[in-house]
Scaffold this motif. Structure first.
Motif, PDB file in Angstrom:
ATOM      1  N   LEU A  64      -3.231  19.185 -14.213  1.00  0.00           N
ATOM      2  CA  LEU A  64      -2.883  17.870 -14.742  1.00  0.00           C
ATOM      3  C   LEU A  64      -2.389  16.915 -13.656  1.00  0.00           C
ATOM      4  N   ALA A  65      -1.895  17.446 -12.544  1.00  0.00           N
ATOM      5  CA  ALA A  65      -1.280  16.617 -11.506  1.00  0.00           C
ATOM      6  C   ALA A  65      -2.223  15.533 -10.970  1.00  0.00           C
ATOM      7  N   PRO A  66      -3.469  15.858 -10.539  1.00  0.00           N
ATOM      8  CA  PRO A  66      -4.336  14.792 -10.027  1.00  0.00           C
ATOM      9  C   PRO A  66      -4.748  13.789 -11.091  1.00  0.00           C
ATOM     10  N   VAL A  67      -4.832  14.221 -12.356  1.00  0.00           N
ATOM     11  CA  VAL A  67      -5.195  13.286 -13.432  1.00  0.00           C
ATOM     12  C   VAL A  67      -4.116  12.226 -13.593  1.00  0.00           C
ATOM     13  N   VAL A  68      -2.866  12.667 -13.729  1.00  0.00           N
ATOM     14  CA  VAL A  68      -1.763  11.735 -13.949  1.00  0.00           C
ATOM     15  C   VAL A  68      -1.542  10.870 -12.710  1.00  0.00           C
ATOM     16  N   ALA A  69      -1.598  11.482 -11.517  1.00  0.00           N
ATOM     17  CA  ALA A  69      -1.359  10.728 -10.280  1.00  0.00           C
ATOM     18  C   ALA A  69      -2.411   9.646 -10.083  1.00  0.00           C
ATOM     19  N   VAL A 129       0.834  -1.204   0.000  1.00  0.00           N
ATOM     20  CA  VAL A 129       0.000   0.000   0.000  1.00  0.00           C
ATOM     21  C   VAL A 129       0.869   1.255   0.000  1.00  0.00           C
ATOM     22  N   THR A 130       1.905   1.256   0.820  1.00  0.00           N
ATOM     23  CA  THR A 130       2.787   2.422   0.924  1.00  0.00           C
ATOM     24  C   THR A 130       3.561   2.653  -0.364  1.00  0.00           C
ATOM     25  N   VAL A 131       4.052   1.591  -0.992  1.00  0.00           N
ATOM     26  CA  VAL A 131       4.813   1.724  -2.241  1.00  0.00           C
ATOM     27  C   VAL A 131       3.931   2.277  -3.355  1.00  0.00           C
ATOM     28  N   VAL A 132       2.732   1.713  -3.508  1.00  0.00           N
ATOM     29  CA  VAL A 132       1.822   2.166  -4.571  1.00  0.00           C
ATOM     30  C   VAL A 132       1.411   3.619  -4.341  1.00  0.00           C
ATOM     31  N   ALA A 133       1.052   3.960  -3.107  1.00  0.00           N
ATOM     32  CA  ALA A 133       0.663   5.335  -2.803  1.00  0.00           C
ATOM     33  C   ALA A 133       1.840   6.285  -2.975  1.00  0.00           C
ATOM     34  N   GLY A 134       3.048   5.815  -2.620  1.00  0.00           N
ATOM     35  CA  GLY A 134       4.235   6.658  -2.768  1.00  0.00           C
ATOM     36  C   GLY A 134       4.534   6.980  -4.225  1.00  0.00           C
ATOM     37  N   ILE A 135       4.361   5.996  -5.116  1.00  0.00           N
ATOM     38  CA  ILE A 135       4.568   6.241  -6.543  1.00  0.00           C
ATOM     39  C   ILE A 135       3.579   7.293  -7.042  1.00  0.00           C
ATOM     40  N   SER A 136       2.312   7.135  -6.655  1.00  0.00           N
ATOM     41  CA  SER A 136       1.277   8.075  -7.099  1.00  0.00           C
ATOM     42  C   SER A 136       1.539   9.478  -6.578  1.00  0.00           C
ATOM     43  N   TYR A 137       1.850   9.592  -5.284  1.00  0.00           N
ATOM     44  CA  TYR A 137       2.048  10.920  -4.702  1.00  0.00           C
ATOM     45  C   TYR A 137       3.334  11.560  -5.195  1.00  0.00           C
ATOM     46  N   GLY A 138       4.335  10.740  -5.483  1.00  0.00           N
ATOM     47  CA  GLY A 138       5.565  11.280  -6.052  1.00  0.00           C
ATOM     48  C   GLY A 138       5.317  11.930  -7.409  1.00  0.00           C
ATOM     49  N   ILE A 139       4.478  11.300  -8.217  1.00  0.00           N
ATOM     50  CA  ILE A 139       4.123  11.882  -9.520  1.00  0.00           C
ATOM     51  C   ILE A 139       3.308  13.155  -9.329  1.00  0.00           C
ATOM     52  N   PHE A 140       2.373  13.124  -8.384  1.00  0.00           N
ATOM     53  CA  PHE A 140       1.587  14.325  -8.085  1.00  0.00           C
ATOM     54  C   PHE A 140       2.507  15.466  -7.653  1.00  0.00           C
ATOM     55  N   TRP A 141       3.457  15.186  -6.806  1.00  0.00           N
ATOM     56  CA  TRP A 141       4.411  16.175  -6.285  1.00  0.00           C
ATOM     57  C   TRP A 141       5.258  16.748  -7.427  1.00  0.00           C
ATOM     58  N   LEU A 142       5.683  15.868  -8.351  1.00  0.00           N
ATOM     59  CA  LEU A 142       6.493  16.303  -9.486  1.00  0.00           C
ATOM     60  C   LEU A 142       5.714  17.248 -10.397  1.00  0.00           C
ATOM     61  N   PHE A 143       4.491  16.851 -10.750  1.00  0.00           N
ATOM     62  CA  PHE A 143       3.700  17.647 -11.687  1.00  0.00           C
ATOM     63  C   PHE A 143       3.240  18.959 -11.069  1.00  0.00           C
ATOM     64  N   LYS A 144       2.872  18.935  -9.794  1.00  0.00           N
ATOM     65  CA  LYS A 144       2.305  20.134  -9.166  1.00  0.00           C
ATOM     66  C   LYS A 144       3.373  21.125  -8.744  1.00  0.00           C
ATOM     67  N   PHE A 145       4.424  20.662  -8.075  1.00  0.00           N
ATOM     68  CA  PHE A 145       5.371  21.576  -7.451  1.00  0.00           C
ATOM     69  C   PHE A 145       6.628  21.830  -8.290  1.00  0.00           C
ATOM     70  N   HIS A 146       6.928  20.963  -9.232  1.00  0.00           N
ATOM     71  CA  HIS A 146       8.117  21.166 -10.049  1.00  0.00           C
ATOM     72  C   HIS A 146       7.785  21.598 -11.470  1.00  0.00           C
ATOM     73  N   GLY A 188      -3.864   5.546  -1.102  1.00  0.00           N
ATOM     74  CA  GLY A 188      -3.264   6.533  -1.991  1.00  0.00           C
ATOM     75  C   GLY A 188      -4.282   7.525  -2.513  1.00  0.00           C
ATOM     76  N   GLU A 189      -5.488   7.059  -2.778  1.00  0.00           N
ATOM     77  CA  GLU A 189      -6.535   7.941  -3.289  1.00  0.00           C
ATOM     78  C   GLU A 189      -6.962   8.969  -2.244  1.00  0.00           C
ATOM     79  N   MET A 190      -6.942   8.572  -0.976  1.00  0.00           N
ATOM     80  CA  MET A 190      -7.355   9.491   0.094  1.00  0.00           C
ATOM     81  C   MET A 190      -6.375  10.648   0.257  1.00  0.00           C
ATOM     82  N   PHE A 191      -5.154  10.494  -0.252  1.00  0.00           N
ATOM     83  CA  PHE A 191      -4.197  11.603  -0.222  1.00  0.00           C
ATOM     84  C   PHE A 191      -4.469  12.610  -1.325  1.00  0.00           C
ATOM     85  N   LEU A 192      -5.185  12.186  -2.369  1.00  0.00           N
ATOM     86  CA  LEU A 192      -5.427  13.068  -3.507  1.00  0.00           C
ATOM     87  C   LEU A 192      -6.763  13.788  -3.434  1.00  0.00           C
ATOM     88  N   VAL A 193      -7.733  13.229  -2.704  1.00  0.00           N
ATOM     89  CA  VAL A 193      -9.087  13.791  -2.712  1.00  0.00           C
ATOM     90  C   VAL A 193      -9.118  15.152  -2.007  1.00  0.00           C
TER      91      VAL A 193
END
Length: 313
Positions: free
Chosen positions: A219-224, A196-213, A250-255
């Protein structure tokens, strides 16, 4: 199904109470831009919320006023310590378990899947819950202002831009703790914590990359959510287990549950423009997550699947 409903929780009551506090602590740092001091206060207030949740489980009559009572108490206590911390981060973290972002996102997905009755009920309930939390925080602040005699807060100020947040790199230390707390909250067995942690970490890492970098906020929540659904559905297809368990934390971190509460609090504080802007942001984020999840499900199951959790239809 009856055995599942009546089965006792995996984690004892004291772990559940502690989990409320630690979840408030971790999400204060990761999601609401709080400082170490804010997170410590959030932990204490979250523990109080955990105790009240136990009371709601024991006394059926209290269940009907559980959300509003927790919100009022969180508003009162957060206002009392507003001199030493960020009111918005502390109060939202203390009520984080109640935030309706997941319910709203599920409702939007159900509507898009033509489950009209279930989707409409969930969306209306999510909006009502966001209003209840915002109203409870407002009542708590007004009670404190009355008791203090000298109002320290004018309305419910849930402006997170004023918080003294830590470096975003520190999130990578607190994020796994938050994911494990969410897993405990939704009764996921400890054997699945790593996946669960690995899958959520991959998703949130992509969200972090698209949103903050990359600065691609829309687009960040769509891709994540697409990557999250893709990994969860692929894992389910390989193992034969349900994707919902892997996907949910992982989804609860994005909502966007806190966005709705901030929007209603702005409306209650007579800031209509800000309130409508936040309400629109909540809806667009839900739609973004919906697009990502449905697209990922199509990629893994192009012909559809008969048995599916609603979040991965």
């Amino acid at each position: 199904l009856e055995d599942i409903i009546t089965a006792p929780p995996i984690y004892a009551w004291y772990w559940q109470v502690l989990n409320w506090g630690v979840l408030s602590w971790s999400l204060c740092l990761v999601c609401f831009g709080g400082s170490w001091r804010d997170s410590g206060l959030s932990l204490a207030f979250g523990l109080i919320g955990g105790v009240l949740s136990l009371a709601a489980g024991k006394f059926s009559g209290y269940t009907n006023i559980f959300e509003v009572s927790v919100s009022i108490l969180a508003g009162l206590l957060s206002a009392a310590v507003a001199k030493w911390g960020c009111f918005g981060a502390i109060s939202l973290s203390a009520t984080v378990v109640l935030l309706p972002g997941l319910v709203m996102t599920t409702g939007v997905i159900e509507l898009s899947s033509r489950h009209m009755v279930a989707g409409t009920v969930r969306i209306f309930y999510a909006l009502l819950l966001a209003f209840i939390i915002a109203y409870g925080l407002l009542i708590g602040v007004e009670i404190f202002n009355k008791l203090a005699g000298n109002p320290l807060l004018d309305g419910v100020l849930l402006d997170l831009t004023q918080c003294q947040s830590l470096s975003k790199w520190s999130w990578f230390g607190t994020f796994p703790i938050g994911i494990i707390n969410i897993a405990v909250l939704v009764n996921i067995h400890w054997r699945h914590w790593l996946s669960v942690t690995v899958v959520a970490g991959i998703s949130y890492g992509i969200f972090w990359l698209f949103k903050f970098h990359l600065g691609l906020d829309d687009l960040a929540p769509v891709v994540a959510s697409f990557v999250l659904g893709l990994v969860a559905n692929t894992w389910a297809k390989i193992t034969g287990q349900t994707a919902y368990m892997i996907l949910l934390p992982g989804e609860m971190f994005l909502v966007p549950g806190s966005v709705g509460v901030r929007g209603f609090s702005s409306l209650l504080s007579k800031d209509g423009a800000q309130g409508l802007s936040l309400a629109l942001q909540m809806i667009t984020t839900c739609l973004s997550i919906m697009i990502g999840l449905l697209a990922s499900s199509f990629v893994v199951y192009p012909r559809g699947k008969l048995n599916s959790a609603l979040l991965t239809v």
